[in-house]
Design an enzyme around this catalytic site. Structure first.
Site, PDB file in Angstrom:
ATOM      1  N   SER A  50     -25.381 110.220  -8.890  1.00 53.42           N
ATOM      2  CA  SER A  50     -25.343 111.027 -10.110  1.00 53.42           C
ATOM      3  C   SER A  50     -24.879 110.269 -11.351  1.00 53.42           C
ATOM      4  CB  SER A  50     -24.448 112.256  -9.902  1.00 53.42           C
ATOM      5  OG  SER A  50     -25.132 113.251  -9.173  1.00 53.42           O
TER       6      SER A  50
ATOM      7  N   LYS B 209     -27.087 110.448 -14.339  1.00 56.92           N
ATOM      8  CA  LYS B 209     -27.013 111.468 -15.386  1.00 56.92           C
ATOM      9  C   LYS B 209     -26.439 110.922 -16.689  1.00 56.92           C
ATOM     10  CE  LYS B 209     -26.796 115.393 -12.182  1.00 56.92           C
ATOM     11  NZ  LYS B 209     -26.637 114.796 -10.848  1.00 56.92           N
TER      12      LYS B 209
ATOM     13  N   SER C  84     -22.231 118.351 -12.774  1.00 54.40           N
ATOM     14  CA  SER C  84     -23.177 117.421 -12.146  1.00 54.40           C
ATOM     15  C   SER C  84     -24.362 118.155 -11.538  1.00 54.40           C
ATOM     16  CB  SER C  84     -22.478 116.562 -11.076  1.00 54.40           C
ATOM     17  OG  SER C  84     -23.245 115.406 -10.793  1.00 54.40           O
TER      18      SER C  84
ATOM     19  N   LYS D  83     -18.450 109.768 -15.642  1.00 52.71           N
ATOM     20  CA  LYS D  83     -19.320 110.459 -14.674  1.00 52.71           C
ATOM     21  C   LYS D  83     -19.053 109.980 -13.263  1.00 52.71           C
ATOM     22  CE  LYS D  83     -22.431 113.456 -13.725  1.00 52.71           C
ATOM     23  NZ  LYS D  83     -21.729 113.635 -12.430  1.00 52.71           N
TER      24      LYS D  83
END
Length: 407
Positions: A89, A92, A149, A251
């Protein structure tokens, strides 16, 4: 004929000018206050500041890791810096980068409703829990992507920007090329596993630095600790937000194959550092590794400003010009990260081609400014002309042509 033109000194075809920076100049260098573009320092074969520190990097349990000073753009230390890894992730970061770009260009608005397609609704993995065929504002979808997320929110925003997730992935790869991310290839907007969906910790740090430098107005999303949507409250998975008040992003990522990953950033006394850890065994491990790396980077290194944009690093002789000398320097303010207490030992050397013959245009590259410490090159910057230099009149040009014949 001016006195300067009467004094003819030998000029080499390639002249290396050692700059004499006084100790007061470096002693007064300020701690970094504003981030600059991450491309400020070159990577290549330059030494890393961490290699010159008497305090070694902390022992980490990550598969690969990196620490970068955003103000100077330098990698401080790293392991497995260009190894291709799964971003999970962390993908992202690029998804949000392109959404921020669309917002800034006016192609999207924060209050703009986005239709939730069946594809977005059905996307597996972590979710914001949006409902199919509903309208959700871009602002809430961004919180779903960054705080929760949510893969469903990522696909919805990808479709809003590019029409389809596959088209959005093409935009992701186009932006990756613009940022110089050489090990990165995106297949989707979410980070769900794919054999061709890969990056490196160097690329992740470069992307993160570009994001925080270009879009500071959106960083508040990354420090948001929780978000509730559809009556479901989800916390930000970045545990550093609760452990260190200077941490304001960025993140987390996790898949079984990628392990636990985290790109984090902190701002202390005007200096911003990004850390990247990938492939740890647990949430706790990625948090501990990241905090160790951030603390080491702040405590043992400093970032100093050597030159402002437009301030000459060297004054060079100009031939056949309306003036006899011109300043050569860097197009942007020049910051350098070094082990703490070593700023007075920085050695700048300007190397440029001679003779410099007018006309010269402001911004034209004429050489290289090399910055070294303890005999190791830390950074090489283009050396550019700081002011336009028009040609001299006929007589002035003829005088210089004659003088050059005797050099």
């Amino acid at each position: 004929m001016t006195s300067a033109k009467k004094l003819v000194s030998p000029i080499l075809s390639r002249c290396v000018v050692a700059l004499a920076l006084s100790l007061p100049l470096l002693a007064q260098a300020q701690t970094a206050a504003q981030p600059v573009a991450p491309a400020a320092a070159t990577a290549g074969a330059a030494a890393l500041p961490g290699d010159l520190s008497i305090v070694p990097a902390p022992g980490l349990t990550a598969r690969a890791w990196l620490s970068m000073d955003v103000n100077s753009g330098q990698v401080i230390a790293a392991e497995g810096i260009d190894e291709r890894v799964e971003p999970a992730s962390l993908t992202k970061l690029m998804t949000a980068y392109l959404v921020f770009d669309a917002l800034e260009s006016g192609r999207l608005k924060l209050d703009q409703p986005v239709n939730i397609s069946e594809k977005a609704w059905r996307t597996e993995g972590s979710r914001m829990f949006v409902k199919v065929n509903t309208q959700v504002p871009v602002d809430e979808l961004l919180q779903g992507v960054i705080v929760q997320s949510g893969n469903d929110a990522s696909v919805a925003l990808a479709e809003a920007v590019a029409g389809s997730e596959s088209a959005f992935a093409a935009l992701m790869n186009e932006q990756a090329a613009k940022l110089g991310l050489k090990a990165t290839h995106f297949v989707n907007s979410t980070g769900l596993p794919d054999p061709e969906h890969l990056t490196s910790v160097r690329d992740l740090a470069t992307l993160a630095a570009a994001l925080v430098s270009r879009f500071p107005q959106y960083l508040h999303y990354y420090s948001q600790k929780e978000f509730t949507y559809n009556n479901i409250k989800q916390p930000n998975r970045n545990r550093l937000l609760w452990l260190d008040t200077t941490v304001d992003g960025l993140k987390t990522g996790h898949t079984q194959s990628a392990g636990y990953c985290l790109v984090s950033t902190a701002l202390r006394d005007g200096r911003r550092v990004v850390s990247v850890v990938v492939g740890t065994a647990s949430d706790a491990a990625r948090t501990e590794n990241s905090l160790k790396l951030l603390n080491w980077s702040f405590q043992n290194f400093e970032t100093v400003k050597l030159y402002d944009a437009g301030n000459p690093a060297v004054n060079a002789r100009v031939w056949e010009g309306a003036v006899e000398n011109v300043g050569l320097g860097t197009a942007e303010p020049l910051w350098l990260t070094v082990p703490r207490g070593k700023s007075a030992d920085i050695k700048p050397v300007a190397q440029y081609t001679q003779p410099l013959v007018a006309p010269l245009s402001k911004g034209a590259k004429v050489g290289t400014l090399t910055l070294s410490l303890d005999g190791k090159t830390l950074s090489e910057q283009p050396l550019v002309v700081l002011e336009d230099v028009p040609e001299a009149g006929f007589f002035g040009r003829m005088v210089d042509k004659v003088l050059l014949m005797f050099e």
